[in-house]
Design a protein around this motif. Structure first.
Motif, mmCIF file in Angstrom:
data_model
loop_
_atom_site.group_PDB
_atom_site.id
_atom_site.type_symbol
_atom_site.label_atom_id
_atom_site.label_comp_id
_atom_site.label_asym_id
_atom_site.label_seq_id
_atom_site.Cartn_x
_atom_site.Cartn_y
_atom_site.Cartn_z
ATOM 1 N N ASP A 219 33.838 57.367 74.372
ATOM 2 C CA ASP A 219 35.538 57.065 74.412
ATOM 3 C C ASP A 219 36.032 56.898 73.173
ATOM 4 N N GLU B 231 29.592 47.917 69.436
ATOM 5 C CA GLU B 231 30.737 47.310 69.862
ATOM 6 C C GLU B 231 31.121 47.416 71.357
ATOM 7 N N ARG B 232 30.674 48.583 71.949
ATOM 8 C CA ARG B 232 31.091 48.888 73.349
ATOM 9 C C ARG B 232 29.838 48.663 74.429
ATOM 10 N N ASN B 233 28.875 48.178 73.719
ATOM 11 C CA ASN B 233 27.559 47.920 74.508
ATOM 12 C C ASN B 233 27.143 48.996 75.101
#
Length: 444
Positions: free
Chosen positions: A23, A67-69
């Motif tokens: 994303d 950061e977005r795991n």
């Protein structure tokens, strides 16, 4: 596992899918260290992805993933791989997988094989094509699918020739020779093996495994062609070149020598070779199959000498060993026993032996043995004028052939129909006509 590891994509498309999965925008991917337009050009395939650029992209995307795991694995090298490199990597895994499932059922093996073939249809990676088709040839040979084995070996050979891999070219000629032998194309066996020998001589290749296989299989082919002297010459050359043959190989050589002498009518020489096998086995190892075959062959010699009871004892001992060892050769031994009982007119015992041979042939699925057992049973029923048994046998053969045409060749099937038709010609004209119609319905 890398992201999209088993999917073949251009580097730009792979980058785009990875970015979308995370994303991330093109601006996120560039992060100011490279231009967004460069990312766009790479994804459209207008610009080649360089190592420096790939490392910057990977650094940015891994930071975003953390950061977005999102758990995902990729490297700059992986991102830069060409489509051919990706295909080659997948095929390497296919080779490993095919080896791992080599003893699996045919559906499982062919599913993996067909995946590899789909890739090879698009990406002409010669070395992997040669390797994969060779594995497939080995698999089909193991399962007695001789035509499939031959075809896959032939494609493998063509590709080894393309990459000038002369050792494997010689090896594939020898494997094709063995496949031709299994299909009873004995002259082709010798021609293919002679190609292997010529390549080895021309290219100064020393490979004992190939040479042993070629010499021994040529000896087998010459024996089938009834050229017993040439068969014995091949075996002598094999023994001369390789005096350190294993016990199993020595047993095979002695068995074939004995069989050649037997066919020549030299029964004393044959008996001497068969007895020599017992000495080797008793001293060196516990080769039960070798002992089994030596016993049945010795029984054949005793029968020729008129020592029938001694012959039957040998063959019964052979059967006992074969059953304990779960040997595929039990069918052959039962047929030998049936033949002896037929010669001395003990037809009930002969029929019993042939029925056991048929049962064994069905369980082992050895090509030709089922047809041979059926022919022997038919001959026995004809001799004894057992019309109802003949009718039932023909029905059984028709059903078996429809379920699996590979159990016998067209000529073998015709021979059975013609024998039965001849039996019925004076007894039941309609039955004879029906059998002759079956022959005409199979014109090949």
């Amino acid at each position: 596992m890398y992201f999209l590891e088993n999917t073949i994509l251009p580097p730009g498309e792979k980058l785009k899918r990875l970015r979308v999965y995370l994303d991330a925008t093109q601006q996120d991917t560039s992060n100011g260290k490279i231009s967004r337009n460069l990312i766009s050009y790479i994804e459209q395939g207008k610009t080649k992805l360089t190592k420096d650029t790939a490392e910057i992209i990977v650094e940015n995307l891994k930071r975003l993933a953390q950061e977005r795991n999102i758990s995902v694995d990729f490297t700059a090298e992986y991102l830069m791989q060409s489509e051919t490199e990706q295909a080659e990597g997948i095929l390497r895994k296919s080779v490993k997988r095919l080896h791992e499932i080599f003893d699996a059922d045919i559906e499982k093996f062919e599913a993996e094989l067909n995946k590899a073939k789909e890739i090879l249809n698009t990406w002409d990676i010669t070395e992997k094509k040669a390797e994969i088709y060779e594995i497939a040839g080995d698999y089909y040979a193991k399962g007695y699918h001789h035509n499939e084995s031959y075809i896959h070996y032939l494609i493998s050979l063509e590709n080894y020739i393309r990459i000038h891999d002369n050792l494997n070219v010689a090896k594939l000629y020898s494997k094709l020779g063995k496949s031709a032998y299994d299909s009873q194309n004995y002259k082709e066996v010798i021609n293919l093996h002679n190609h292997a020998l010529l390549i080895m001589k021309t290219c100064n290749i020393e490979d004992p495994g190939i040479m042993k296989r070629v010499l021994f299989n040529n000896a087998l082919a010459y024996k089938q062609l009834k050229d017993y002297e040439k068969s014995l010459d091949c075996l002598e050359e094999l023994k001369k070149r390789f005096p350190d043959l294993s016990v199993g190989q020595q047993v095979d050589v002695l068995t074939l020598k004995g069989n050649c002498y037997y066919e020549q009518g030299n029964y004393e020489a044959a008996k001497a070779k068969y007895k020599e096998i017992f000495d080797i086995i008793d001293k060196e190892n516990n080769d039960q199959v070798g002992k089994m075959l030596a016993l049945v062959n010795l029984g054949r010699v005793y029968h020729k000498y008129g020592q029938t009871e001694k012959a039957i004892d040998c063959i019964n001992d052979s059967i006992m060993i074969g059953l304990k060892a779960n040997s595929i050769y039990c069918c052959d031994v039962y047929i030998e026993l049936g033949d002896i009982y037929t010669d001395i007119c003990k037809y009930d015992l002969a029929e019993n032996a042939y029925i056991k041979a048929l049962y064994n042939a069905k369980s082992t699925k050895m090509k030709g043995w089922e047809a041979r057992s059926y022919r022997k049973l038919l001959d026995t029923y004809i001799i004894r004028d057992r019309e109802i048994y003949i009718e039932q046998l023909i029905q059984e053969i028709n059903i078996a052939y429809k379920e699996n045409p590979k159990i016998m060749g067209d000529d073998e099937l015709k021979e059975i129909y013609l024998k039965a038709a001849r039996y019925y010609i004076d007894k039941n004209a309609d039955q004879a006509k029906d059998l002759l119609d079956l022959v005409l319905a199979n014109p090949k």
